[in-house]
Design an enzyme around this catalytic site. Sequence first.
Site, PDB file in Angstrom:
ATOM      1  N   GLY A 239       8.493  51.316 -34.383  1.00  0.00           N
ATOM      2  CA  GLY A 239       8.450  52.551 -35.165  1.00  0.00           C
ATOM      3  C   GLY A 239       8.945  52.310 -36.577  1.00  0.00           C
ATOM      4  CB  SER A 240      10.152  54.659 -39.095  1.00  0.00           C
ATOM      5  OG  SER A 240      11.158  55.250 -38.280  1.00  0.00           O
ATOM      6  N   GLY A 244      14.526  51.856 -36.376  1.00  0.00           N
ATOM      7  CA  GLY A 244      14.970  50.515 -35.974  1.00  0.00           C
ATOM      8  C   GLY A 244      16.422  50.251 -36.357  1.00  0.00           C
ATOM      9  CD  GLU A 261       7.167  43.563 -33.140  1.00  0.00           C
ATOM     10  OE1 GLU A 261       6.672  43.576 -34.289  1.00  0.00           O
ATOM     11  OE2 GLU A 261       7.264  42.540 -32.456  1.00  0.00           O
ATOM     12  CB  CYS A 295       2.760  48.290 -38.223  1.00  0.00           C
ATOM     13  SG  CYS A 295       1.918  47.333 -36.972  1.00  0.00           S
TER      14      CYS A 295
HETATM   15  P1  NAD Z   1       9.020  56.799 -35.563  1.00  0.00           P
HETATM   16  O1  NAD Z   1      10.101  55.881 -36.014  1.00  0.00           O
HETATM   17  O2  NAD Z   1       9.035  58.189 -36.047  1.00  0.00           O
HETATM   18  O3  NAD Z   1       9.033  56.907 -33.965  1.00  0.00           O
HETATM   19  C1  NAD Z   1       8.816  55.786 -33.144  1.00  0.00           C
HETATM   20  C2  NAD Z   1       9.487  56.005 -31.792  1.00  0.00           C
HETATM   21  O4  NAD Z   1      10.907  55.945 -31.963  1.00  0.00           O
HETATM   22  C3  NAD Z   1       9.200  57.373 -31.160  1.00  0.00           C
HETATM   23  O5  NAD Z   1       9.054  57.194 -29.765  1.00  0.00           O
HETATM   24  C4  NAD Z   1      10.447  58.179 -31.498  1.00  0.00           C
HETATM   25  O6  NAD Z   1      10.715  59.210 -30.589  1.00  0.00           O
HETATM   26  C5  NAD Z   1      11.527  57.108 -31.418  1.00  0.00           C
HETATM   27  N1  NAD Z   1      12.729  57.338 -32.218  1.00  0.00           N
HETATM   28  C6  NAD Z   1      12.816  57.902 -33.449  1.00  0.00           C
HETATM   29  N2  NAD Z   1      14.085  57.848 -33.887  1.00  0.00           N
HETATM   30  C7  NAD Z   1      14.804  57.232 -32.918  1.00  0.00           C
HETATM   31  C8  NAD Z   1      16.191  56.862 -32.798  1.00  0.00           C
HETATM   32  N3  NAD Z   1      17.067  57.132 -33.754  1.00  0.00           N
HETATM   33  N4  NAD Z   1      16.583  56.228 -31.673  1.00  0.00           N
HETATM   34  C9  NAD Z   1      15.697  55.920 -30.697  1.00  0.00           C
HETATM   35  N5  NAD Z   1      14.382  56.255 -30.761  1.00  0.00           N
HETATM   36  C10 NAD Z   1      13.954  56.903 -31.864  1.00  0.00           C
HETATM   37  O7  NAD Z   1       7.643  56.070 -35.905  1.00  0.00           O
HETATM   38  P2  NAD Z   1       6.154  56.666 -35.816  1.00  0.00           P
HETATM   39  O8  NAD Z   1       5.931  57.617 -36.928  1.00  0.00           O
HETATM   40  O9  NAD Z   1       5.847  57.058 -34.424  1.00  0.00           O
HETATM   41  O10 NAD Z   1       5.303  55.331 -36.088  1.00  0.00           O
HETATM   42  C11 NAD Z   1       4.982  54.838 -37.351  1.00  0.00           C
HETATM   43  C12 NAD Z   1       5.894  53.699 -37.737  1.00  0.00           C
HETATM   44  O11 NAD Z   1       5.878  52.672 -36.751  1.00  0.00           O
HETATM   45  C13 NAD Z   1       5.461  53.029 -39.015  1.00  0.00           C
HETATM   46  O12 NAD Z   1       6.601  52.732 -39.771  1.00  0.00           O
HETATM   47  C14 NAD Z   1       4.792  51.754 -38.529  1.00  0.00           C
HETATM   48  O13 NAD Z   1       4.752  50.727 -39.485  1.00  0.00           O
HETATM   49  C15 NAD Z   1       5.649  51.414 -37.367  1.00  0.00           C
HETATM   50  N6  NAD Z   1       4.972  50.519 -36.439  1.00  0.00           N
HETATM   51  C16 NAD Z   1       5.332  49.211 -36.424  1.00  0.00           C
HETATM   52  C17 NAD Z   1       4.674  48.328 -35.593  1.00  0.00           C
HETATM   53  C18 NAD Z   1       5.032  46.867 -35.580  1.00  0.00           C
HETATM   54  O14 NAD Z   1       4.602  46.190 -34.661  1.00  0.00           O
HETATM   55  N7  NAD Z   1       5.776  46.358 -36.540  1.00  0.00           N
HETATM   56  C19 NAD Z   1       3.645  48.786 -34.752  1.00  0.00           C
HETATM   57  C20 NAD Z   1       3.314  50.131 -34.784  1.00  0.00           C
HETATM   58  C21 NAD Z   1       3.991  50.989 -35.641  1.00  0.00           C
END
Ligand code: NAD
Length: 506
Positions: A239-240, A244, A261, A295
């Site tokens: 995720g973001s 992370g 990731e 991503c």
């Molecule tokens: P997001 O960070 O909003 O959410 C991702 C996941 O994390 C969700 O399931 C969310 O509920 C959970 N989450 C959010 N805050 C959290 C916390 N504090 N503790 C634990 N869990 C938490 O991301 P998104 O908008 O769903 O996805 C887009 C982002 O993901 C972009 O930044 C993209 O680059 C990244 N991404 C990276 C990869 C990679 O392999 N590097 C792959 C796909 C997406």
Amino acid sequence: MWQSLLGRLRLRDINSGVYGGRWLDRPSGETIESLNPATGEVLARVLLGGENDYDVVAGNSLAAFAAWRKMPPPQRGEIVRLIGEQLRKHKDDLGMLVTLEAGKIRSEGLGEVQEMIDMCDFAVGLSRQLYGLTIASERPEHRLFEQWHPLGPVGVITAFNFPVAVWAWNAALALVCGDPVIWKPSQLTPLTAIAVQQLVNDILEPRGLAGVLNLCAADRDVGEQMAADGRLPLVSATGSTAMGKSVAKTVAERLGRSLLELGGNNGCIVTESADLDLALRAILFAAVGTAGQRCTTLRRLIVHESHAEQLVTRLTKAYQNITVGLPWEEGTLLGPLISESAVKQYTTAITTIKQQGGEVLCGGKQIDRAGYYVQPTIVRAKPAMEIIKHETFAPILYVLTYRELEEAIALHNGVPQGLSSAIFTDRFREAEQFLSPWGSDCGIANVNLGPSGAEIGGAFGGEKETGGGREAGSDAWKTYMRRQTCTLNFGKTLPLAQGVKFDVGV
Ligand code: NAD
């Protein structure tokens, strides 16, 4: 159209987003709506899990671990093979559901399921190759070797933009490594996760393996709970970067292992010798594909000044030919963003771009139709613009120019993220320089192809604020296991290492 699809995937019988050996009847989280981002329609209502539900699931997966780790890895591989077969059988429907819930065009929805299948195939082979080294011992009649053991339940937190593939990258490996999985999908894409859980249950439940794969569709608070949970030796989070950082801190506090990731801000250098036709095609897919919500999406194009004018002209022209439409319709190349809030982030970014001196060459507006559509956008940018250092999860491409390759590489590396990178060149020296230790600082570096669309055979992941994790192929499996170094004495003496003497009369 989608009602029958939900029926075929057995989603109409179920509204619980929590499975821990069985579907939990009334999970205690809120009820959310899963939306079709192309129309704004409600696809289904899903009951999310709360703190106590997660606790049940985690307890269940810990119990499942006791038996699962005893099964020989090739037998675990056989279960993964069956899961792969099940996904093959349902590829078309599951791919369509990805299209409906995440807004990906049809071929990308199918591609995402294919990636899950590929991961299963990879993991089946891997199940017979979880090998350790034998090392020469300095002591006579001693054998020194290492072996790999299962780790325990793995928490898998996933993002909306790869709603099922990222789960498979983790789950297929974790399973053959002997680890049960608890999956917390994005709250924006709970339906695809429930569908996958239903499909794998068909394989697991009749074999007494319920609880090896678990689901807890929930809000971020359950993600935080997972990060803090000492029962999960590994938390894999996609995720973001903000997410992370939070997960990494919490997991580190309990000295657990995290696999991160996170966001990318990927660049592509187009050199003086580049094949521009090739570059153009790659740029279009990498910058506009998945509506800029990968991503690995190309966000920064760094072009040699001799080509800048021509490339920008050809790109802006090609952008006019991109078919915008419903993602399940034949011929559509650009579908919607995931949500209203994603559109807002796009429009805010466009305002900031203008304030910081960027010139919008095409696009820059929300598209006036139902759903969450925006125009793919090209911006003539300057290196000093702060916004180009951030990942805006939308189809915005910044164009920068350069004279010397060193300058291009410095520009390329001058962002906090380090996921994917590319160079277009017909010169061997330029390609090698880009791939050298003083070239691209990213986890992925490509020559004469775009930064987007990796194969599963290599380890996937990035450096710096992308988090340093590696998933999928190569030796990424090692993160899901614990290494044990063993020494075996088959002699009658007890020599100590480093020649240490400790002779006590006995
Ligand atoms: P997001 O960070 O909003 O959410 C991702 C996941 O994390 C969700 O399931 C969310 O509920 C959970 N989450 C959010 N805050 C959290 C916390 N504090 N503790 C634990 N869990 C938490 O991301 P998104 O908008 O769903 O996805 C887009 C982002 O993901 C972009 O930044 C993209 O680059 C990244 N991404 C990276 C990869 C990679 O392999 N590097 C792959 C796909 C997406």
